[in-house]
Design a protein around this motif. Structure first.
Motif, PDB file in Angstrom:
ATOM      1  N   ALA A  13       0.706  -1.122   0.059  1.00  0.00           N
ATOM      2  CA  ALA A  13      -0.168  -0.133   0.143  1.00  0.00           C
ATOM      3  C   ALA A  13       0.889   1.391   0.009  1.00  0.00           C
ATOM      4  N   VAL A  14       2.021   1.417   0.831  1.00  0.00           N
ATOM      5  CA  VAL A  14       2.649   2.542   0.935  1.00  0.00           C
ATOM      6  C   VAL A  14       3.494   3.062  -0.561  1.00  0.00           C
ATOM      7  N   PRO A  15       4.115   2.097  -1.205  1.00  0.00           N
ATOM      8  CA  PRO A  15       4.410   2.479  -2.440  1.00  0.00           C
ATOM      9  C   PRO A  15       3.499   2.747  -3.390  1.00  0.00           C
ATOM     10  N   THR A  16       2.181   2.116  -3.444  1.00  0.00           N
ATOM     11  CA  THR A  16       1.085   2.293  -4.154  1.00  0.00           C
ATOM     12  C   THR A  16       0.807   3.959  -3.943  1.00  0.00           C
ATOM     13  N   LEU A  17       0.678   4.241  -2.786  1.00  0.00           N
ATOM     14  CA  LEU A  17       0.374   5.775  -2.439  1.00  0.00           C
ATOM     15  C   LEU A  17       1.537   6.570  -2.846  1.00  0.00           C
ATOM     16  N   ASN A  18       2.727   6.236  -2.769  1.00  0.00           N
ATOM     17  CA  ASN A  18       3.757   6.950  -2.929  1.00  0.00           C
ATOM     18  C   ASN A  18       3.662   7.295  -4.517  1.00  0.00           C
ATOM     19  N   LEU A  19       3.484   6.360  -5.334  1.00  0.00           N
ATOM     20  CA  LEU A  19       3.547   6.379  -6.609  1.00  0.00           C
ATOM     21  C   LEU A  19       2.177   7.317  -7.129  1.00  0.00           C
ATOM     22  N   ALA A  20       1.097   7.365  -6.717  1.00  0.00           N
ATOM     23  CA  ALA A  20       0.102   8.145  -6.877  1.00  0.00           C
ATOM     24  C   ALA A  20       0.560   9.648  -6.491  1.00  0.00           C
ATOM     25  N   ARG A  21       1.092   9.935  -5.551  1.00  0.00           N
ATOM     26  CA  ARG A  21       1.749  11.213  -5.317  1.00  0.00           C
ATOM     27  C   ARG A  21       2.593  11.727  -6.463  1.00  0.00           C
ATOM     28  N   GLN A  22       3.432  10.980  -6.474  1.00  0.00           N
ATOM     29  CA  GLN A  22       4.721  11.216  -7.657  1.00  0.00           C
ATOM     30  C   GLN A  22       4.151  11.328  -8.863  1.00  0.00           C
ATOM     31  N   ALA A  23       3.273  10.577  -9.313  1.00  0.00           N
ATOM     32  CA  ALA A  23       2.438  10.665 -10.517  1.00  0.00           C
ATOM     33  C   ALA A  23       1.460  12.152 -10.769  1.00  0.00           C
ATOM     34  N   GLN A  24       1.683  12.760  -9.533  1.00  0.00           N
ATOM     35  CA  GLN A  24       0.872  14.110  -9.591  1.00  0.00           C
ATOM     36  C   GLN A  24      -0.681  13.891  -9.678  1.00  0.00           C
ATOM     37  N   LEU A  25      -1.230  12.882  -9.463  1.00  0.00           N
ATOM     38  CA  LEU A  25      -2.654  12.782  -9.518  1.00  0.00           C
ATOM     39  C   LEU A  25      -3.235  14.024  -8.960  1.00  0.00           C
ATOM     40  N   ASN A  26      -4.438  14.478  -9.520  1.00  0.00           N
ATOM     41  CA  ASN A  26      -5.093  15.476  -8.849  1.00  0.00           C
ATOM     42  C   ASN A  26      -6.553  15.069  -9.120  1.00  0.00           C
ATOM     43  N   ARG A  27      -7.377  16.018  -8.721  1.00  0.00           N
ATOM     44  CA  ARG A  27      -8.889  15.868  -8.892  1.00  0.00           C
ATOM     45  C   ARG A  27      -9.456  15.483 -10.275  1.00  0.00           C
ATOM     46  N   PHE A  28      -8.561  15.920 -11.214  1.00  0.00           N
ATOM     47  CA  PHE A  28      -8.884  15.689 -12.596  1.00  0.00           C
ATOM     48  C   PHE A  28      -8.586  14.263 -13.240  1.00  0.00           C
ATOM     49  N   THR A  29      -7.405  13.790 -12.589  1.00  0.00           N
ATOM     50  CA  THR A  29      -7.029  12.608 -13.180  1.00  0.00           C
ATOM     51  C   THR A  29      -7.166  11.382 -12.101  1.00  0.00           C
ATOM     52  N   LEU A  30      -7.554  11.830 -10.886  1.00  0.00           N
ATOM     53  CA  LEU A  30      -7.826  10.699 -10.053  1.00  0.00           C
ATOM     54  C   LEU A  30      -8.845   9.424 -10.317  1.00  0.00           C
ATOM     55  N   TRP A  31      -9.661   9.716 -11.133  1.00  0.00           N
ATOM     56  CA  TRP A  31     -10.563   8.943 -11.638  1.00  0.00           C
ATOM     57  C   TRP A  31     -10.133   7.767 -12.551  1.00  0.00           C
ATOM     58  N   ILE A  32      -8.928   7.837 -13.227  1.00  0.00           N
ATOM     59  CA  ILE A  32      -8.368   7.000 -14.131  1.00  0.00           C
ATOM     60  C   ILE A  32      -7.891   5.862 -13.347  1.00  0.00           C
ATOM     61  N   PRO A  33      -7.306   5.701 -12.278  1.00  0.00           N
ATOM     62  CA  PRO A  33      -6.857   4.649 -11.715  1.00  0.00           C
ATOM     63  C   PRO A  33      -7.968   4.189 -11.168  1.00  0.00           C
ATOM     64  N   ILE A  34      -8.939   4.902 -10.591  1.00  0.00           N
ATOM     65  CA  ILE A  34     -10.259   4.215  -9.615  1.00  0.00           C
ATOM     66  C   ILE A  34     -10.952   3.400 -10.673  1.00  0.00           C
ATOM     67  N   VAL A  35     -11.003   4.095 -11.722  1.00  0.00           N
ATOM     68  CA  VAL A  35     -12.160   3.347 -12.907  1.00  0.00           C
ATOM     69  C   VAL A  35     -11.382   2.111 -13.400  1.00  0.00           C
ATOM     70  N   SER A  36     -10.042   2.169 -13.697  1.00  0.00           N
ATOM     71  CA  SER A  36      -9.087   1.031 -14.146  1.00  0.00           C
ATOM     72  C   SER A  36      -9.315   0.070 -13.002  1.00  0.00           C
ATOM     73  N   ALA A  37      -9.120   0.243 -11.860  1.00  0.00           N
ATOM     74  CA  ALA A  37      -9.107  -0.748 -10.671  1.00  0.00           C
ATOM     75  C   ALA A  37     -10.449  -1.364 -10.756  1.00  0.00           C
ATOM     76  N   LEU A  38     -11.704  -0.705 -10.848  1.00  0.00           N
ATOM     77  CA  LEU A  38     -12.998  -1.238 -10.716  1.00  0.00           C
ATOM     78  C   LEU A  38     -13.320  -1.973 -12.059  1.00  0.00           C
TER      79      LEU A  38
END
Length: 179
Positions: A126-151
């Motif tokens: 979980a920790v590297p996943t969250l760090n990767l999300a932070r480093q990938a500069q996810l924001n409110r406009f792009t956060l939907w991409i990993p969520i929709v992909s995972a779902l």
């Protein structure tokens, strides 16, 4: 005998392989610490790119990323050194377990140890996943991409390969449109 960068990269990835539980994703923080912060073999941005490429390639994530870093350092010989460094600890540990497993497979203490390790492994992933999300500069406009992909993968059974292809094409189109 290996010398110089070959030996150093082998030792580095051997240590990563030896001291990381939980698979390739759990290795990300240790790999990043070693190759970005300590040895400066790749930059932080290059590391993010290498993680993305290693995830999208077939095979074992940890070995893929080790090969990419080794190849960047010293081409084919560097890739061989880092791949062996990463895979040898697991091979030796599994070999030892296979040799002695029958002697302790029903031991309650061993079973309790494995149950205790599970939550730690979840945290290590979980920790590297969250760090990767932070480093990938996810924001409110792009956060939907990993969520929709995972779902899509989890609920709809969409193949991860299709998710990679679609998101890769989407990124290519988005990048082209921004230019």
């Amino acid at each position: 005998m290996l010398e110089g960068i070959y030996w150093e990269s082998f030792k580095t990835f051997f240590k990563v392989g030896l001291f990381t539980l939980g698979g390739g994703y759990a290795m990300i923080p240790l790999i990043e610490e070693e190759v970005v912060n300590k040895h400066h073999w790749v930059s932080k941005d290059e590391m993010i790119d290498l993680i993305a490429i290693a995830q999208s390639c077939p095979g074992v994530f940890a070995i893929n990323i080790a090969i990419f870093i080794g190849y960047k350092l010293k081409k084919t010989r560097g890739a061989i050194a880092t791949a062996l460094g990463t895979s040898l600890p697991s091979f030796l540990i599994i070999l030892l377990i296979a040799m002695f497993f029958h002697q302790f497979k029903d031991n309650k203490v061993v079973a309790a140890l494995f149950r205790g390790i599970r939550p730690a492994v979840v945290a290590l992933i979980a920790v590297p996943t969250l760090n990767l999300a932070r480093q990938a500069q996810l924001n409110r406009f792009t956060l939907w991409i990993p969520i929709v992909s995972a779902l899509a993968i989890w609920l709809l059974g969409v193949s991860p390969i299709w998710v990679i292809i679609i998101t890769g094409l989407g990124g290519l189109l988005w990048g082209s449109a921004k230019k």
